[in-house]
Design a protein around this motif. Structure first.
Motif, short mmCIF file in Angstrom:
data_model
loop_
_atom_site.label_atom_id
_atom_site.label_comp_id
_atom_site.label_asym_id
_atom_site.label_seq_id
_atom_site.Cartn_x
_atom_site.Cartn_y
_atom_site.Cartn_z
N PRO A 1 0.82 -1.22 0.00
CA PRO A 1 0.00 0.00 0.00
C PRO A 1 0.85 1.27 0.00
O PRO A 1 2.04 1.23 0.34
N PRO A 2 0.25 2.41 -0.35
CA PRO A 2 0.99 3.67 -0.33
C PRO A 2 1.44 4.03 1.08
O PRO A 2 0.78 3.70 2.07
N GLY A 3 2.59 4.70 1.17
CA GLY A 3 3.04 5.25 2.44
C GLY A 3 3.56 4.24 3.44
O GLY A 3 3.65 4.53 4.64
N THR A 4 3.94 3.06 2.98
CA THR A 4 4.36 2.02 3.91
C THR A 4 5.87 1.80 3.92
O THR A 4 6.35 0.94 4.65
N GLY A 5 6.62 2.56 3.11
CA GLY A 5 8.07 2.50 3.24
C GLY A 5 8.84 2.01 2.04
O GLY A 5 10.04 1.73 2.16
N LYS A 6 8.22 1.90 0.88
CA LYS A 6 8.94 1.41 -0.30
C LYS A 6 10.09 2.35 -0.66
O LYS A 6 11.23 1.93 -0.85
N THR A 7 9.79 3.64 -0.75
CA THR A 7 10.83 4.62 -1.06
C THR A 7 11.84 4.71 0.07
O THR A 7 13.05 4.87 -0.16
N SER A 8 11.38 4.62 1.30
CA SER A 8 12.28 4.68 2.45
C SER A 8 13.29 3.55 2.43
O SER A 8 14.48 3.74 2.73
N ILE A 9 12.85 2.34 2.08
CA ILE A 9 13.77 1.21 2.01
C ILE A 9 14.82 1.45 0.93
O ILE A 9 16.01 1.23 1.14
N ALA A 10 14.37 1.93 -0.23
CA ALA A 10 15.32 2.20 -1.32
C ALA A 10 16.33 3.27 -0.90
O ALA A 10 17.54 3.14 -1.14
N SER A 11 15.85 4.33 -0.28
CA SER A 11 16.72 5.41 0.19
C SER A 11 17.71 4.90 1.24
O SER A 11 18.90 5.25 1.21
N ALA A 12 17.25 4.04 2.13
CA ALA A 12 18.12 3.49 3.18
C ALA A 12 19.16 2.55 2.60
O ALA A 12 20.31 2.52 3.07
N ILE A 13 18.79 1.77 1.59
CA ILE A 13 19.76 0.89 0.93
C ILE A 13 20.87 1.73 0.30
O ILE A 13 22.06 1.44 0.45
N ALA A 14 20.47 2.79 -0.39
CA ALA A 14 21.46 3.66 -1.03
C ALA A 14 22.35 4.32 0.02
O ALA A 14 23.58 4.38 -0.13
N GLY A 15 21.74 4.81 1.11
CA GLY A 15 22.52 5.45 2.15
C GLY A 15 23.47 4.50 2.85
O GLY A 15 24.59 4.87 3.20
N SER A 16 23.04 3.25 3.04
CA SER A 16 23.87 2.26 3.73
C SER A 16 25.02 1.78 2.86
O SER A 16 26.06 1.36 3.37
N THR A 17 24.84 1.79 1.54
CA THR A 17 25.88 1.29 0.62
C THR A 17 26.71 2.41 0.02
O THR A 17 27.72 2.14 -0.63
N LYS A 18 26.25 3.66 0.19
CA LYS A 18 26.92 4.84 -0.37
C LYS A 18 26.86 4.89 -1.89
O LYS A 18 27.63 5.61 -2.52
N TYR A 19 25.95 4.11 -2.50
CA TYR A 19 25.77 4.19 -3.94
C TYR A 19 24.91 5.40 -4.28
O TYR A 19 24.11 5.87 -3.47
N ALA A 20 25.06 5.89 -5.50
CA ALA A 20 24.20 6.98 -5.98
C ALA A 20 22.76 6.50 -6.02
O ALA A 20 22.49 5.33 -6.33
N PHE A 21 21.84 7.40 -5.72
CA PHE A 21 20.42 7.04 -5.65
C PHE A 21 19.63 7.96 -6.56
O PHE A 21 19.71 9.19 -6.44
N ARG A 22 18.90 7.38 -7.48
CA ARG A 22 18.07 8.15 -8.39
C ARG A 22 16.64 7.61 -8.36
O ARG A 22 16.43 6.41 -8.16
N LYS A 23 15.69 8.48 -8.57
CA LYS A 23 14.28 8.09 -8.53
C LYS A 23 13.58 8.54 -9.80
O LYS A 23 13.67 9.71 -10.19
N LEU A 24 12.92 7.61 -10.47
CA LEU A 24 12.15 7.90 -11.68
C LEU A 24 10.77 7.26 -11.56
O LEU A 24 10.54 6.38 -10.71
N ASN A 25 9.87 7.68 -12.43
CA ASN A 25 8.52 7.12 -12.48
C ASN A 25 8.33 6.44 -13.83
O ASN A 25 8.54 7.05 -14.87
#
Length: 424
Positions: free
Chosen positions: A47-71
């Motif tokens: 469902p919306p607002g349950t953390g999908k983007t947050s998980i992706a952002s946290a993975i990027a932050g934890s690995t120090k890889y560049a993070f980009r978001k597209l639709n």
């Protein structure tokens, strides 16, 4: 214009992700991927607002890889090409692709080779079931993880963090959030953290301070969420009390009580809870006594989800009335729970040799499948043979009930087959 609170509070480490511990908790799959630096492309659905983007952002932050978001629906192939070029230059880019179920073939064909060589780690996000809505080509190159609605305690944790965080949250303001107001934020948004934080921020920005403190009361939060707290207590248990009373009223065949609790949930706008609970009730409490009722509930829930409120109340009311007045049986849930209890307690044995897989070379040498009798080769498509392990060959999990014509017929057939199976 400043970014919304929900955006600013996105976690930069897996440890800061709220909820979803079945994926990001210590020792769980995504946590292991990050720790081992063995990221694979994945699809997060829920469902919306349950953390999908947050998980992706946290993975990027934890690995120090560049993070980009597209639709996938609105961004173009050229946008994907820019990400691919960046990945070629920097090594690896984590790409969060929202609405991945709307990815067209042109963009898909461009992405596939980049997923193969690992330059782009794709994290697809969708509210749709990816097993139905995402193309096989993408599914075969990704792992699929379900993101579940957040629990009220998870949302309370996120609210507390937002109120305390002076850099990204509301910590620089003196805010007093009343306990009943916090409970409404935690329960009325149906596990949607984005909605809860948006409501909190709107309340904080639109409420004048008194003696230097912004007092956020229940009426203020009700107005900002456009959700009423029809009953509440200091522990915030009323939300679950209504859901419990709803199911118990249907189980007890009290139509008017069930409609009352449905009305409370409808007025609160809680369609996800109603849909899930009605579906559970149809199979748990009515079950084999009236299978067509369960099928009609699924149709009613589907119609309600497509209609949305206020019209959704109509098929939901029809379903509730039918379930209340239907014969009841819980034999299905009791049977599977009894079988699972045996498994968990270790009360099971080896699969009989005649039932074991015989489709590989050497199976016959092990005695697998040799004495299996094919039921369709016998009269009435049935033949006596043992299916259960020796250790539990006489166990009975299913205890038929006779509250409806359908299960009465099943019970008679079950008794006949069981007697024939165990005849000496």
């Amino acid at each position: 214009m400043p970014q919304p609170l929900a955006y600013r509070m996105r976690p930069q480490r897996l440890e800061d992700v709220v909820g979803q511990q079945h994926l990001v908790g210590p020792g769980k799959i995504i946590s292991r991927m990050v720790k081992a630096k063995m990221l694979s492309s994945m699809i997060l659905y829920g469902p919306p607002g349950t953390g999908k983007t947050s998980i992706a952002s946290a993975i990027a932050g934890s690995t120090k890889y560049a993070f980009r978001k597209l639709n996938a629906a609105t961004d173009t192939k050229k946008d994907l090409q820019i990400v691919a070029e960046e990945a070629k230059m920097s090594g690896t880019v984590i790409l969060l692709l929202d609405e991945i179920h709307r990815l067209d073939k042109v963009k898909q064909d461009f992405l596939l080779p980049h997923l193969e060589n690992g330059r782009i780690v794709l994290i697809g996000a969708t509210t749709e079931n990816p097993y139905i809505s995402v193309t096989p080509a993408i599914r075969s190159r990704t792992q699929i993880f379900e993101v579940k609605p957040l629990m009220p305690d998870d949302i309370r944790t996120a609210i507390d963090r937002a109120l305390a965080d002076k850099e990204n949250g509301l910590g620089n303001q003196q805010i007093e959030l009343g306990p009943t107001a916090k409970n409404l934020l935690a329960t009325a948004t149906n596990g949607d953290l984005r909605s809860a934080l948006n409501g909190l921020e709107l309340a904080a920005k639109s409420t004048d301070a008194t003696d230097g403190t912004i007092h956020l009361t229940l009426p203020i939060i009700e107005e900002c969420l456009q959700k009423k707290a029809f009953s509440h207590d200091k522990d915030g248990d009323a939300h679950y009390d209504v859901i419990s009373a709803f199911q118990k009223s249907i189980r007890g065949s009290d139509t008017d009580a069930a409609l009352h609790y449905l009305a409370r949930l409808v007025t609160a706008g809680d369609l996800p809870t109603i849909a899930r609970r009605l579906t559970v009730i149809a199979y748990e409490d009515i079950g084999l006594a009236n299978p067509p009722a369960a099928a009609r509930v699924v149709e009613a829930v589907t119609a309600a989800q497509r209609l949305g409120f206020p019209e959704a109340r109509i098929p939901l009311a029809d379903a509730v009335i039918e379930l209340c007045l239907s014969p009841k049986s819980n034999s299905g849930i009791m049977a599977i729970d009894a079988a699972m209890a045996d498994i968990k307690s270790g009360n099971y044995g080896d699969v009989p040799a005649n039932l074991k897989d015989a489709h590989y070379k050497g199976a016959a040498d092990l005695g697998h499948g040799i004495d299996y009798k094919y039921p369709h080769s016998f009269k009435n498509d049935w033949v006596k043979q043992q299916y259960l392990p020796d250790k539990i060959k006489n166990v009975q999990y299913y205890e038929p009930k006779t509250n409806g014509k359908f299960e009465t017929a099943l019970a008679q057939q079950y008794d006949r087959l069981r007697a024939a199976q165990h005849a000496k």
